[in-house]
Motif scaffolding. Structure first.
Motif, PDB file in Angstrom:
ATOM      1  N   ALA A  99     -33.159  26.463  12.056  1.00 41.27           N
ATOM      2  CA  ALA A  99     -34.580  26.097  12.445  1.00 41.27           C
ATOM      3  C   ALA A  99     -35.263  26.986  12.979  1.00 41.27           C
ATOM      4  N   CYS A 100     -34.715  28.155  12.712  1.00 44.30           N
ATOM      5  CA  CYS A 100     -35.865  29.195  13.150  1.00 44.30           C
ATOM      6  C   CYS A 100     -36.376  29.685  14.976  1.00 44.30           C
ATOM      7  N   ALA A 118     -35.980  40.587  15.845  1.00 43.54           N
ATOM      8  CA  ALA A 118     -35.443  41.428  14.187  1.00 43.54           C
ATOM      9  C   ALA A 118     -34.286  41.743  13.699  1.00 43.54           C
ATOM     10  N   GLN A 119     -33.294  41.902  14.503  1.00 42.69           N
ATOM     11  CA  GLN A 119     -32.016  42.083  14.367  1.00 42.69           C
ATOM     12  C   GLN A 119     -31.349  40.679  13.645  1.00 42.69           C
ATOM     13  N   ARG A 120     -31.896  39.792  13.272  1.00 41.57           N
ATOM     14  CA  ARG A 120     -31.637  38.053  13.276  1.00 41.57           C
ATOM     15  C   ARG A 120     -32.784  37.557  12.240  1.00 41.57           C
ATOM     16  N   ASN A 121     -33.665  38.896  11.597  1.00 45.91           N
ATOM     17  CA  ASN A 121     -34.652  38.485  11.024  1.00 45.91           C
ATOM     18  C   ASN A 121     -35.502  36.918  11.345  1.00 45.91           C
ATOM     19  N   MET A 122     -35.916  37.531  12.605  1.00 46.72           N
ATOM     20  CA  MET A 122     -37.035  37.024  13.148  1.00 46.72           C
ATOM     21  C   MET A 122     -37.977  37.136  13.750  1.00 46.72           C
ATOM     22  N   ALA A 123     -39.322  37.040  13.926  1.00 43.13           N
ATOM     23  CA  ALA A 123     -40.338  37.553  14.611  1.00 43.13           C
ATOM     24  C   ALA A 123     -41.876  35.698  15.725  1.00 43.13           C
ATOM     25  N   LEU A 124     -42.104  36.576  16.525  1.00 41.92           N
ATOM     26  CA  LEU A 124     -42.980  35.771  16.780  1.00 41.92           C
ATOM     27  C   LEU A 124     -43.940  35.058  15.729  1.00 41.92           C
ATOM     28  N   ILE A 199     -36.980  29.225  22.215  1.00 36.45           N
ATOM     29  CA  ILE A 199     -38.610  29.672  21.361  1.00 36.45           C
ATOM     30  C   ILE A 199     -38.792  29.249  19.441  1.00 36.45           C
ATOM     31  N   GLN A 200     -40.155  28.888  19.604  1.00 36.98           N
ATOM     32  CA  GLN A 200     -39.459  28.436  18.017  1.00 36.98           C
ATOM     33  C   GLN A 200     -40.105  29.821  17.479  1.00 36.98           C
ATOM     34  N   CYS A 201     -39.803  30.272  16.341  1.00 36.16           N
ATOM     35  CA  CYS A 201     -40.371  31.457  15.920  1.00 36.16           C
ATOM     36  C   CYS A 201     -40.781  31.152  14.446  1.00 36.16           C
ATOM     37  N   VAL A 307     -50.523  48.479   7.856  1.00 42.82           N
ATOM     38  CA  VAL A 307     -49.166  47.822   7.218  1.00 42.82           C
ATOM     39  C   VAL A 307     -47.949  48.282   8.115  1.00 42.82           C
ATOM     40  N   ASP A 308     -47.996  46.778   9.296  1.00 43.81           N
ATOM     41  CA  ASP A 308     -46.289  47.013  10.368  1.00 43.81           C
ATOM     42  C   ASP A 308     -45.742  46.401  10.212  1.00 43.81           C
ATOM     43  N   GLU A 309     -44.728  46.089  10.810  1.00 42.72           N
ATOM     44  CA  GLU A 309     -43.464  45.356  11.218  1.00 42.72           C
ATOM     45  C   GLU A 309     -45.327  43.956  12.165  1.00 42.72           C
TER      46      GLU A 309
END
Length: 485
Positions: A99-100, A118-124, A199-201, A307-309
């Motif tokens: 569900a991210c 980031a450790q879970r390959n997710m972002a806001l 939180i929905q990511c 370009v960056d995270e």
């Protein structure tokens, strides 16, 4: 005589067991514009601790305010009674890769949350300019980033837990306790203490950002085209000039190539020298327009690309303490509001003793939401923010600017950012927010004894007669309105 004579020994011992700072420790917000001296400065470590504090407060007539970074430039977090530092409540409770989503305790700061994600390959999907705030503090005031297809931080919450003013624990989401959920996602701290949120990511992503010099007219003459020219769009206008900077960012698979760090230009000149120049301008305000033109030419007149995270691109240095005011107007009203603001600034420059204002005026865009007290409730908005820096924490004149700015925002159906000090009160807000009366009713149910009432809530949320019936904290405004030169 004891400070709180109604406290029994066991209550006092419990509060003392959570104390993290001495009695009377002075609290300042980040901008150092408001201060208070909480008698109990506590650091709870669990919901059980919070429930215990609230029940004591309800029984003994105390008020309770949680804080994160204290970044709000108003007195929304101030109290002279019980202040809760939420930094111990920052654990990751769950995450759902499919569900991210991630569930965290609400005291976690955004800069820590970015690493967790980031450790879970997710972002806001979208965040504001800084990551110092706690998650609970950000959603309490509907803090926002920019992007016409993205809502504010409050709209990203899919589930939360709230401890109300009687110590009762509530869980709510889009299906269960929906009214409380829609009220609590931007609660101003008036309903209770949010202890955890989901939180929905989205999957982690890089952003390709391009910063380009343009004119204000080029942006607002075709505002619809401008706001849709990238996924995330921001505009900085330099008052006393026609100069502006367009910042655009899109998701990309390009490799990271961070923004070049020019130490002399950005840190020495852009921070230290600029602060010294603004300090001198307190004595010679007519220098401000030329300073603005100089800094645009030296720092912003060339295109910049990197370009960056995602979070590294969204965030930037807010420099030094400042007075700041920000309102959201319906998107279609933004060109007129900005033109009127420019006309006022230009007219002031022609006056011998007129106002000279600092750059930038920041312009951002947020998608409509269903959060009751979000300034973007049921309308896509343009946030317009004005800044007057306080070099070395010294005061500068700003009140005339603020009055004119707020008058312009009001005439364009504006709603103020809750974290900023503003001059909209109960009846104004009742007209501006269709669900304001419903929010007030829920507040009375959640906090019948006024545990979460401070000066800010009294001024802006309580009905006038109800306001008179509750004791209130005293927050002190510590930044002078005008320098004594």
């Amino acid at each position: 005589m004891p400070l709180f004579p109604r406290l029994c020994d066991s209550d006092r011992e419990f509060l003392e067991s959570l104390r993290c700072k001495p009695e009377g420790t002075q609290f300042y917000n980040w901008a150092r514009t408001f201060t208070s001296r909480p008698s109990y400065f506590l650091a709870p470590q669990s919901e059980r601790d919070i429930i215990g504090v609230i029940r004591i407060a309800s029984r003994c007539g105390l008020s309770v305010k949680p804080i994160g970074s204290g970044h709000s430039p108003s007195d929304i977090a101030c109290t002279d009674s019980v202040m809760l530092n939420m930094d111990n409540m920052r654990r990751v409770l769950a995450y759902d890769a499919y569900a991210c989503t991630v569930t965290v305790e609400a005291g976690i700061r955004f800069h820590d949350l970015h690493q967790v994600l980031a450790q879970r390959n997710m972002a806001l999907s979208s965040i504001g300019s800084i990551s110092d705030q706690s998650v609970a503090g950000a959603i309490a005031t509907a803090t926002h980033g920019t992007g016409i297809g993205f809502g504010d931080n409050s709209s990203m919450i899919t589930h939360l837990v709230l401890i109300d003013g009687t110590g009762k624990r509530h869980e709510c989401d889009h299906q269960d306790n929906k009214d409380l959920f829609d009220a609590a996602r931007c609660s101003l701290g008036a309903l209770g203490i949010v202890t955890q949120v989901t939180i929905q990511c989205e999957p982690a992503f890089n952003l390709h950002a391009v910063q380009t010099p343009i004119t204000l007219d080029a942006a607002i003459d075709d505002l619809d085209g401008f706001v849709h020219s990238a996924e995330h769009v921001r505009l900085w206008w330099f008052p006393h000039t026609d100069n502006a900077v367009a910042w655009r960012a899109n998701r990309t698979h390009m490799e990271v190539e961070p923004s070049p760090d020019f130490f002399l230009r950005d840190r020495i000149y852009g921070f230290h020298i600029y602060q010294l120049q603004l300090y001198k301008a307190r004595f010679k305000p007519d220098d401000i327009p030329s300073l603005t033109r100089e800094h645009f030419a030296n720092r912003f007149a060339q295109q910049k690309e990197w370009v960056d995270e995602s979070y590294r691109v969204f965030n930037f240095d807010c420099l030094f303490p400042q007075y700041v005011n920000e309102w959201a107007v319906p998107l279609e009203q933004a060109p007129s509001a900005l033109r009127q603001l420019r006309q006022w600034v230009d007219a002031q420059e022609r006056e011998r003793n007129g106002v000279r204002v600092h750059f930038p005026v920041e312009v951002r865009f947020v998608q409509e939401t269903d959060v009751w007290l979000s300034p973007a409730y049921h309308r896509t908005v343009c946030y317009i923010g004005v800044i007057m820096y306080r070099p070395y924490h010294k005061p500068v004149p700003y009140r005339k600017y603020w009055r004119a700015f707020e008058d312009i925002m009001r005439t364009h159906q504006g709603r103020p950012h809750w974290a900023k000090a503003h001059t909209m009160y109960y009846f104004d807000l009742q007209r501006a927010y269709p669900k304001f009366d419903d929010f007030v009713k829920i507040r009375e149910l959640c906090d019948p004894h006024g545990v979460f009432v401070n000066d800010y809530i009294r001024r802006h949320v309580l009905p006038p007669l109800r306001s008179l019936s509750l004791a209130s904290d005293t927050s002190r405004y510590v930044a002078q309105h005008d320098p004594k030169l």
